[in-house]
Design an enzyme around this catalytic site. Structure first.
Site, PDB file in Angstrom:
ATOM      1  N   THR A  63       0.846  -1.274  -0.175  1.00 43.19           N
ATOM      2  CA  THR A  63       0.010  -0.084  -0.265  1.00 43.19           C
ATOM      3  C   THR A  63       0.789   1.332   0.028  1.00 43.19           C
ATOM      4  O   THR A  63       0.685   2.100  -0.784  1.00 43.19           O
ATOM      5  CB  THR A  63      -0.837  -0.008   1.026  1.00 43.19           C
ATOM      6  OG1 THR A  63      -1.577  -1.309   1.101  1.00 43.19           O
ATOM      7  CG2 THR A  63      -1.843   0.911   1.030  1.00 43.19           C
ATOM      8  N   LYS A  90       6.902  10.327  20.966  1.00 40.98           N
ATOM      9  CA  LYS A  90       7.187  11.348  22.094  1.00 40.98           C
ATOM     10  C   LYS A  90       5.758  11.658  22.678  1.00 40.98           C
ATOM     11  O   LYS A  90       5.946  12.479  23.458  1.00 40.98           O
ATOM     12  CB  LYS A  90       7.896  12.449  21.850  1.00 40.98           C
ATOM     13  CG  LYS A  90       9.108  12.222  21.267  1.00 40.98           C
ATOM     14  CD  LYS A  90       9.825  13.734  20.445  1.00 40.98           C
ATOM     15  CE  LYS A  90      10.748  13.251  19.578  1.00 40.98           C
ATOM     16  NZ  LYS A  90      11.063  14.516  18.832  1.00 40.98           N
ATOM     17  N   ARG A 112      -2.282   5.236   7.262  1.00 39.53           N
ATOM     18  CA  ARG A 112      -2.662   3.948   7.966  1.00 39.53           C
ATOM     19  C   ARG A 112      -2.280   4.046   9.415  1.00 39.53           C
ATOM     20  O   ARG A 112      -1.467   4.281   9.743  1.00 39.53           O
ATOM     21  CB  ARG A 112      -1.616   2.753   7.328  1.00 39.53           C
ATOM     22  CG  ARG A 112      -1.787   1.512   7.894  1.00 39.53           C
ATOM     23  CD  ARG A 112      -0.975   0.396   7.258  1.00 39.53           C
ATOM     24  NE  ARG A 112      -1.649  -0.145   5.968  1.00 39.53           N
ATOM     25  CZ  ARG A 112      -1.520  -1.093   5.469  1.00 39.53           C
ATOM     26  NH1 ARG A 112      -0.440  -1.982   5.803  1.00 39.53           N
ATOM     27  NH2 ARG A 112      -2.132  -1.408   4.276  1.00 39.53           N
ATOM     28  N   HIS A 140     -10.532  -0.708   4.438  1.00 40.30           N
ATOM     29  CA  HIS A 140      -9.119  -0.790   3.606  1.00 40.30           C
ATOM     30  C   HIS A 140      -9.716  -0.417   2.078  1.00 40.30           C
ATOM     31  O   HIS A 140      -9.443  -1.323   1.385  1.00 40.30           O
ATOM     32  CB  HIS A 140      -8.273  -1.836   3.541  1.00 40.30           C
ATOM     33  CG  HIS A 140      -6.743  -1.870   3.073  1.00 40.30           C
ATOM     34  ND1 HIS A 140      -6.391  -0.660   2.263  1.00 40.30           N
ATOM     35  CD2 HIS A 140      -5.696  -2.665   2.974  1.00 40.30           C
ATOM     36  CE1 HIS A 140      -5.045  -0.855   1.924  1.00 40.30           C
ATOM     37  NE2 HIS A 140      -4.772  -2.006   2.454  1.00 40.30           N
TER      38      HIS A 140
HETATM   39  N1   CP Z   1      -2.646  -5.481   1.078  1.00 40.13           N
HETATM   40  C1   CP Z   1      -1.742  -4.613   2.168  1.00 40.13           C
HETATM   41  O1   CP Z   1      -2.469  -3.813   2.663  1.00 40.13           O
HETATM   42  O2   CP Z   1      -0.533  -5.009   2.038  1.00 40.13           O
HETATM   43  P1   CP Z   1       0.464  -4.016   2.887  1.00 40.13           P
HETATM   44  O3   CP Z   1       0.202  -4.384   4.342  1.00 40.13           O
HETATM   45  O4   CP Z   1       1.904  -4.626   2.457  1.00 40.13           O
HETATM   46  O5   CP Z   1       0.448  -2.657   2.620  1.00 40.13           O
END
Ligand code: CP
Length: 312
Positions: A63, A90, A112, A140
């Site tokens: 991602t 921190k 994320r 996601h």
């Molecule tokens: N599919 C996916 O979210 O992979 P990563 O965790 O590598 O981003």
């Protein structure tokens, strides 16, 4: 008088917020962006002068890199912050981090985070567009969009397909976004896994629960296995990975009952030999690497569309 469709989202926080029209529009845009990655000079000026910050508080390979590649191929200026290099170490709160980032006037923040809802919190506090790159166990959206693009490429449509999603459904933001997305597009999602990994009430999202993995895979057009997320399981939810592989692992024998032209998917990272055998992951039906390729195109489309698309 017929009104012309316009994509009008400022943020991409979840598939929940997208209409079937929005999803089709994003997939069409992604389709058209694929060609740029085939050129010898893989760069267009579309987002020149725009600033994209990638704020990743959890590990990521696909991602994070594909968002960065997407932004760079569109000539945006990109910056990365990870948990280990940010002042969150921190004790700074996410909102304070967001306010400080806003002071530097970015256009897009891709986030994320391990906490469900953090992109929504960010979107409330900053002027920039926010893209959810995975929030806790919630959603996601860009993964579901690249999965839908991959299925549409292989099957020509999404409507009326049988999609089997096998594994750790309860902890999987990929499962949640895919169930919402595929269902919105008229596909039929069947989920299977240990009973402790199937969230109660998942049927309300439109999924059919199959207690036997064979029922989910039978006549499926798509078989998608999901990673067992040990990092989100604080108490053991099934006896062992070995037993999981025996009872729910996607293997050559099990995929025999899927449609003859069924495709095999996995969002990655794969625990080989647990949720899927190497023979299946690397076999001729596997489209796992196509998913990764499509990830760049989908993320180019998202960056382009939330910045105003054709109106720019
Ligand atoms: N599919 C996916 O979210 O992979 P990563 O965790 O590598 O981003």
């Amino acid at each position: 008088m017929e009104t012309q469709y316009r994509f009008q989202k400022k943020h991409i926080l979840g598939i929940e917020d997208l209409s079937p029209e929005d999803i089709s529009f994003i997939l069409d845009a992604a389709d058209s962006f694929k060609e740029i990655s085939q050129r010898s000079i893989k760069k267009v000026p579309t987002l020149r002068g725009k600033t994209v910050i990638h704020l990743f508080f959890e590990p990521s390979t696909r991602t994070r890199l594909s968002f960065e590649i997407a932004a760079k191929r569109m000539s945006a200026d990109t910056f990365n912050i990870s948990a280990s290099t940010s002042s969150a170490q921190k004790g700074e709160t996410l909102v304070d981090t967001a306010r400080n980032l806003t002071s530097m006037n970015p256009d897009i923040i891709v986030i994320r985070h391990s906490s469900s809802g953090s992109p929504h919190l960010l979107a409330k506090h900053i002027g920039a567009s926010v893209i959810n790159a995975g929030d806790g166990t919630h959603e996601h959206p860009s993964q579901a969009l690249l999965d839908m693009l991959t299925v549409r490429e292989n099957k020509g449509q999404l409507k009326d397909l049988k999609i089997a999603i096998i594994g750790d459904i309860i902890h999987s933001r990929v499962a949640h976004s895919n169930i919402i997305g595929f269902t919105k597009m008229g596909a039929h999602v069947h989920v299977s896994g240990p009973a402790t990994l199937i969230p109660p009430g998942i049927e309300k999202m439109g999924a059919t629960v199959c207690h036997k993995v064979e029922e989910a895979i039978e006549d499926a057009d798509v078989v998608m296995a999901l990673r067992i997320q040990k990092e989100r399981q604080f108490d053991p939810l099934f006896p062992s990975l070995r037993e999981y592989a025996i009872c729910f692992g996607v293997n050559d024998t099990r995929i025999q009952s899927a449609k003859p032209d069924a495709i095999i998917m996995h969002p990655g990272p794969i625990n080989r030999g647990v949720e899927m055998t190497c023979e299946v992951a690397d076999g001729k039906r596997s489209v796992i690497m196509d998913q990764v390729t499509n990830g760049v195109a989908v993320r180019m489309a998202l960056l382009y569309l939330i910045m105003g698309g054709e109106d720019r």
